[in-house]
Scaffold this active site. Structure first.
Site, PDB file in Angstrom:
ATOM      1  N   GLU A   1       0.824  -1.195   0.000  1.00  0.00           N
ATOM      2  CA  GLU A   1       0.000   0.000   0.000  1.00  0.00           C
ATOM      3  C   GLU A   1       0.868   1.258   0.000  1.00  0.00           C
ATOM      4  O   GLU A   1       1.924   1.310   0.636  1.00  0.00           O
ATOM      5  CB  GLU A   1      -0.940  -0.007   1.208  1.00  0.00           C
ATOM      6  CG  GLU A   1      -1.956  -1.131   1.094  1.00  0.00           C
ATOM      7  CD  GLU A   1      -2.950  -1.195   2.234  1.00  0.00           C
ATOM      8  OE1 GLU A   1      -4.065  -1.717   2.009  1.00  0.00           O
ATOM      9  OE2 GLU A   1      -2.639  -0.734   3.348  1.00  0.00           O
TER      10      GLU A   1
ATOM     11  N   CYS B   1       3.635   8.435   1.196  1.00  0.00           N
ATOM     12  CA  CYS B   1       4.136   7.427   2.128  1.00  0.00           C
ATOM     13  C   CYS B   1       4.380   6.141   1.346  1.00  0.00           C
ATOM     14  O   CYS B   1       3.437   5.555   0.791  1.00  0.00           O
ATOM     15  CB  CYS B   1       3.123   7.218   3.249  1.00  0.00           C
ATOM     16  SG  CYS B   1       3.641   6.028   4.505  1.00  0.00           S
TER      17      CYS B   1
ATOM     18  N   CYS C   1       6.389  -7.249   6.957  1.00  0.00           N
ATOM     19  CA  CYS C   1       7.505  -6.781   7.776  1.00  0.00           C
ATOM     20  C   CYS C   1       7.878  -7.876   8.757  1.00  0.00           C
ATOM     21  O   CYS C   1       6.995  -8.499   9.368  1.00  0.00           O
ATOM     22  CB  CYS C   1       7.130  -5.510   8.532  1.00  0.00           C
ATOM     23  SG  CYS C   1       8.507  -4.792   9.469  1.00  0.00           S
TER      24      CYS C   1
ATOM     25  N   CYS D   1       6.431  -5.324  15.258  1.00  0.00           N
ATOM     26  CA  CYS D   1       6.110  -4.360  16.317  1.00  0.00           C
ATOM     27  C   CYS D   1       4.684  -4.608  16.783  1.00  0.00           C
ATOM     28  O   CYS D   1       3.774  -4.845  15.971  1.00  0.00           O
ATOM     29  CB  CYS D   1       6.280  -2.936  15.815  1.00  0.00           C
ATOM     30  SG  CYS D   1       8.004  -2.525  15.424  1.00  0.00           S
TER      31      CYS D   1
ATOM     32  N   CYS E   1       1.460  -2.621  15.239  1.00  0.00           N
ATOM     33  CA  CYS E   1       1.464  -2.313  13.803  1.00  0.00           C
ATOM     34  C   CYS E   1       0.721  -3.377  13.007  1.00  0.00           C
ATOM     35  O   CYS E   1       1.044  -4.567  13.085  1.00  0.00           O
ATOM     36  CB  CYS E   1       2.906  -2.198  13.307  1.00  0.00           C
ATOM     37  SG  CYS E   1       3.032  -1.801  11.551  1.00  0.00           S
TER      38      CYS E   1
ATOM     39  N   CYS F   1      -1.522   5.993  10.011  1.00  0.00           N
ATOM     40  CA  CYS F   1      -0.269   5.410  10.478  1.00  0.00           C
ATOM     41  C   CYS F   1      -0.525   4.129  11.260  1.00  0.00           C
ATOM     42  O   CYS F   1      -1.354   4.085  12.164  1.00  0.00           O
ATOM     43  CB  CYS F   1       0.455   6.420  11.359  1.00  0.00           C
ATOM     44  SG  CYS F   1       2.046   5.858  11.955  1.00  0.00           S
TER      45      CYS F   1
END
Length: 385
Positions: free
Chosen positions: A98, A111, A118, A122, A125, A360
């Site tokens: 994205e 962004c 990933c 985290c 996230c 975010c």
């Protein structure tokens, strides 16, 4: 006698200017031809060799045989009520990443993602919960900027208002996208070489001509790669901090177990020796009852006292089964006040695009997880029923 298959066309978006000059030399072409084609590709957004009118016809014919200009293909285009625009881009093998465009009065920020998924996991996230498949190529990274410029009709626009926001020594590049942040899906510094190739294109006057101050890499804290970035391609640096002590950060940002806060702060100080800005931005997601107390704020003041910095407080953006809640607005204001009273520049990020899951921490895309993280999480959830 076997006949080998013809070689696949080379995607020219994979090259920065030095790489393209070297590749053109292999075709027997001079360096200025590579720069011509680069300007057509990136400054004009051209993916048709026949349209490159000042390039020799013989070279155009040769390029059609051996090369292509191929960004990722958009499979979904969503626009938020606040104007934020999110694209889901196909990167092959059932993976999609994205990219988000955030329009503001005096700037437009893109962004950009660097990985399909990933591996850092985290805790807060959404991307990390999808697992990890692979690094994106340089073409897939810079292709997000190429495609966004094309879809926004951003070849050249009147930037009178945008120019008012330029800082001393910067030049207006005449594009709707004035800033790029490597804050999308993935950890940019875990895909170092491809990210740096894309960064060099963003900065190159033959391509996008962005200021180093207007290109930001966000990292969770891979210390050796922070040092490499300082040496090879210093741009603005943002660090996903999110905790004021090692015990809490070990839980929220697992890479901290390898590179604890003392080492991370030292790396930030080294980075500032060559950084285009005289501060590091620390990003800090506000999690209710987890990292948002007055005591946490005071710990942060002590932690960063030797590191020139600003804080960007990020109200947590919920996603399914996250296990966290957003800190109340009053708590965020009190937290910010403690930092401000200590003389630390502190802002609270305005949530943008959350109605299309573009805020975010919400980017998830489609990831064919190689880590089997999603399977493990499902089993844990079933065990607790």
């Amino acid at each position: 006698m076997s006949i080998s298959a013809p070689a696949a066309p080379v995607n020219l978006l994979d090259f920065d200017v030095d790489g393209l000059v070297t590749w053109f030399a292999g075709l027997g072409e001079k360096p200025f031809r590579a720069r011509q084609v680069m300007r057509w590709m990136h400054r004009e957004g051209c993916d048709d060799f026949d349209a490159m009118t000042d390039v020799a016809k013989s070279l155009r014919a040769k390029l059609k045989e051996v090369a292509t200009i191929r960004p990722p293909l958009p499979v979904r285009d969503a626009i938020s009520a606040d104007g934020t625009r999110k694209w889901l881009l196909d990167v092959g093998n059932a993976n999609a990443v994205e990219t988000v465009f955030i329009p503001e009065t005096h700037r437009g920020t893109l962004c950009v993602s660097s990985q399909a998924g990933c591996a850092l996991d985290c805790a807060f996230c959404s991307t990390g919960k999808q697992g990890f498949n692979r690094n994106l190529s340089a073409a897939e990274i810079i292709g997000q900027l190429w495609l966004a410029n094309t879809l926004l009709g951003a070849a050249r626009v009147d930037t009178t208002e945008q120019a008012q926001d330029l800082e001393a020594g910067e030049q207006d590049n005449g594009r709707i996208i004035s800033n790029v942040v490597m804050m999308g899906m993935g950890e940019p510094l875990a895909n170092f070489d491809n990210v740096v190739t894309a960064l060099r294109l963003m900065l190159d006057d033959h391509a996008y001509g962005l200021s180093r101050r207007r290109v930001t890499v966000s990292t969770s804290g891979i210390v050796p790669a922070i040092d490499r970035l300082r040496d090879e391609c210093p741009v603005a640096l943002a660090v996903s901090l999110h905790a004021s002590n090692d015990a809490l950060r070990d839980r929220l940002v697992p890479i901290n177990r390898k590179y604890p806060l003392r080492e991370l702060m030292a790396a930030c100080q080294r980075y500032l020796e060559r950084a285009p800005r005289d501060f590091v931005t620390f990003e800090y997601v506000m999690l209710d009852g987890v990292n948002d107390s007055d005591a946490h704020a005071r710990e942060l003041v002590a932690l960063v006292r030797d590191t020139p910095c600003k804080f960007n407080l990020i109200p947590f953006n919920p996603f399914p089964r996250s296990g966290f809640e957003r800190s109340p607005a009053d708590r965020i204001r009190r937290f910010a006040a403690i930092l401000l009273e200590a003389g630390i520049v502190t802002t609270t990020r305005k949530t943008r695009g959350d109605d299309v899951d573009a805020a975010c921490g919400q980017l998830a895309g489609q990831v064919q997880d190689k880590t089997r993280r999603s399977v493990r999480l499902q089993r844990v959830g079933e065990a607790h029923r």
